[in-house]
Motif scaffolding. Structure first.
Motif, mmCIF file in Angstrom:
data_model
loop_
_atom_site.group_PDB
_atom_site.id
_atom_site.type_symbol
_atom_site.label_atom_id
_atom_site.label_comp_id
_atom_site.label_asym_id
_atom_site.label_seq_id
_atom_site.Cartn_x
_atom_site.Cartn_y
_atom_site.Cartn_z
ATOM 1 N N THR A 1 0.828 -1.206 0.000
ATOM 2 C CA THR A 1 0.000 0.000 0.000
ATOM 3 C C THR A 1 0.861 1.254 0.000
ATOM 4 O O THR A 1 0.593 2.208 -0.738
ATOM 5 C CB THR A 1 -0.939 -0.003 1.217
ATOM 6 N N TYR B 1 2.355 1.682 -3.425
ATOM 7 C CA TYR B 1 1.337 2.152 -4.360
ATOM 8 C C TYR B 1 1.088 3.649 -4.182
ATOM 9 O O TYR B 1 1.010 4.391 -5.166
ATOM 10 C CB TYR B 1 0.035 1.367 -4.166
ATOM 11 N N LEU B 2 0.977 4.092 -2.934
ATOM 12 C CA LEU B 2 0.756 5.518 -2.688
ATOM 13 C C LEU B 2 1.936 6.358 -3.171
ATOM 14 O O LEU B 2 1.746 7.434 -3.742
ATOM 15 C CB LEU B 2 0.498 5.755 -1.202
ATOM 16 N N ASP C 1 4.028 5.531 -5.638
ATOM 17 C CA ASP C 1 3.986 5.519 -7.099
ATOM 18 C C ASP C 1 2.892 6.441 -7.639
ATOM 19 O O ASP C 1 3.072 7.120 -8.661
ATOM 20 C CB ASP C 1 3.755 4.096 -7.618
ATOM 21 N N THR C 2 1.757 6.475 -6.952
ATOM 22 C CA THR C 2 0.661 7.353 -7.368
ATOM 23 C C THR C 2 1.065 8.814 -7.232
ATOM 24 O O THR C 2 0.802 9.636 -8.116
ATOM 25 C CB THR C 2 -0.601 7.068 -6.524
ATOM 26 N N TYR C 3 1.734 9.135 -6.130
ATOM 27 C CA TYR C 3 2.198 10.507 -5.910
ATOM 28 C C TYR C 3 3.197 10.920 -6.991
ATOM 29 O O TYR C 3 3.094 12.001 -7.570
ATOM 30 C CB TYR C 3 2.827 10.618 -4.520
ATOM 31 N N ARG C 4 4.164 10.042 -7.286
ATOM 32 C CA ARG C 4 5.161 10.348 -8.321
ATOM 33 C C ARG C 4 4.506 10.520 -9.686
ATOM 34 O O ARG C 4 4.861 11.427 -10.447
ATOM 35 C CB ARG C 4 6.201 9.235 -8.396
ATOM 36 N N ALA C 5 3.550 9.665 -10.002
ATOM 37 C CA ALA C 5 2.869 9.759 -11.294
ATOM 38 C C ALA C 5 2.090 11.070 -11.396
ATOM 39 O O ALA C 5 2.093 11.731 -12.439
ATOM 40 C CB ALA C 5 1.934 8.567 -11.483
ATOM 41 N N HIS C 6 1.437 11.448 -10.305
ATOM 42 C CA HIS C 6 0.680 12.697 -10.305
ATOM 43 C C HIS C 6 1.606 13.897 -10.494
ATOM 44 O O HIS C 6 1.297 14.816 -11.245
ATOM 45 C CB HIS C 6 -0.101 12.819 -8.994
ATOM 46 N N ALA D 1 -2.014 7.253 -13.259
ATOM 47 C CA ALA D 1 -1.759 6.514 -12.014
ATOM 48 C C ALA D 1 -1.630 5.020 -12.305
ATOM 49 O O ALA D 1 -2.284 4.496 -13.210
ATOM 50 C CB ALA D 1 -2.889 6.755 -11.033
ATOM 51 N N PRO D 2 -0.790 4.312 -11.564
ATOM 52 C CA PRO D 2 -0.664 2.865 -11.759
ATOM 53 C C PRO D 2 -1.920 2.154 -11.250
ATOM 54 O O PRO D 2 -2.662 2.710 -10.435
ATOM 55 C CB PRO D 2 0.562 2.497 -10.912
ATOM 56 N N ALA E 1 -4.277 -0.186 -9.037
ATOM 57 C CA ALA E 1 -4.244 -0.513 -7.608
ATOM 58 C C ALA E 1 -3.779 -1.953 -7.423
ATOM 59 O O ALA E 1 -3.998 -2.803 -8.294
ATOM 60 C CB ALA E 1 -5.622 -0.327 -7.005
#
Length: 71
Positions: free
Chosen positions: A4, A7-8, A10-15, A21-22, A24
Motif C-alpha cells: 500500500t 502504491y501511494l 507511485d501514485t504521488y510520483r505519477a501525479h 496513475a498505476p 491498484a
C-alpha cells in the motif's frame, strides 16, 4: 515498505510527473488467474492431453490407489 505504501508513493510520483496513475494492487489478479488457466489448457492441448476434466479423474485414481486402513 508495504504494498500500500509503495502504491501511494507511485501514485504521488505519477501525479507529480503528469503520468497516469498505476493500477491498484490486486486490480488484475483475476485476469492473471484466467490467463494462467488458459496457458495451462493450451499446453495440455499441445501435449495431446485433454484440456478439461483432468482433476476429477486424477482424484478418483488417487483415492482408489490409497491403501485402506484396517480399523
Amino acid at each position: 515498505m508495504s504494498i500500500t505504501q509503495q502504491y501511494l508513493l507511485d501514485t504521488y510520483r505519477a501525479h507529480r510527473q503528469g503520468e497516469p496513475a498505476p493500477p491498484a494492487p490486486g486490480a488484475n489478479d483475476w485476469q492473471v488467474v484466467r490467463e494462467l488457466r488458459d496457458h495451462r489448457q493450451f499446453g495440455a492441448v499441445l501435449a495431446g492431453r485433454p484440456a478439461h476434466g483432468r482433476i476429477r479423474p486424477a482424484v478418483v485414481r488417487w483415492l482408489r490407489l490409497r491403501p485402506r486402513s484396517t480399523y
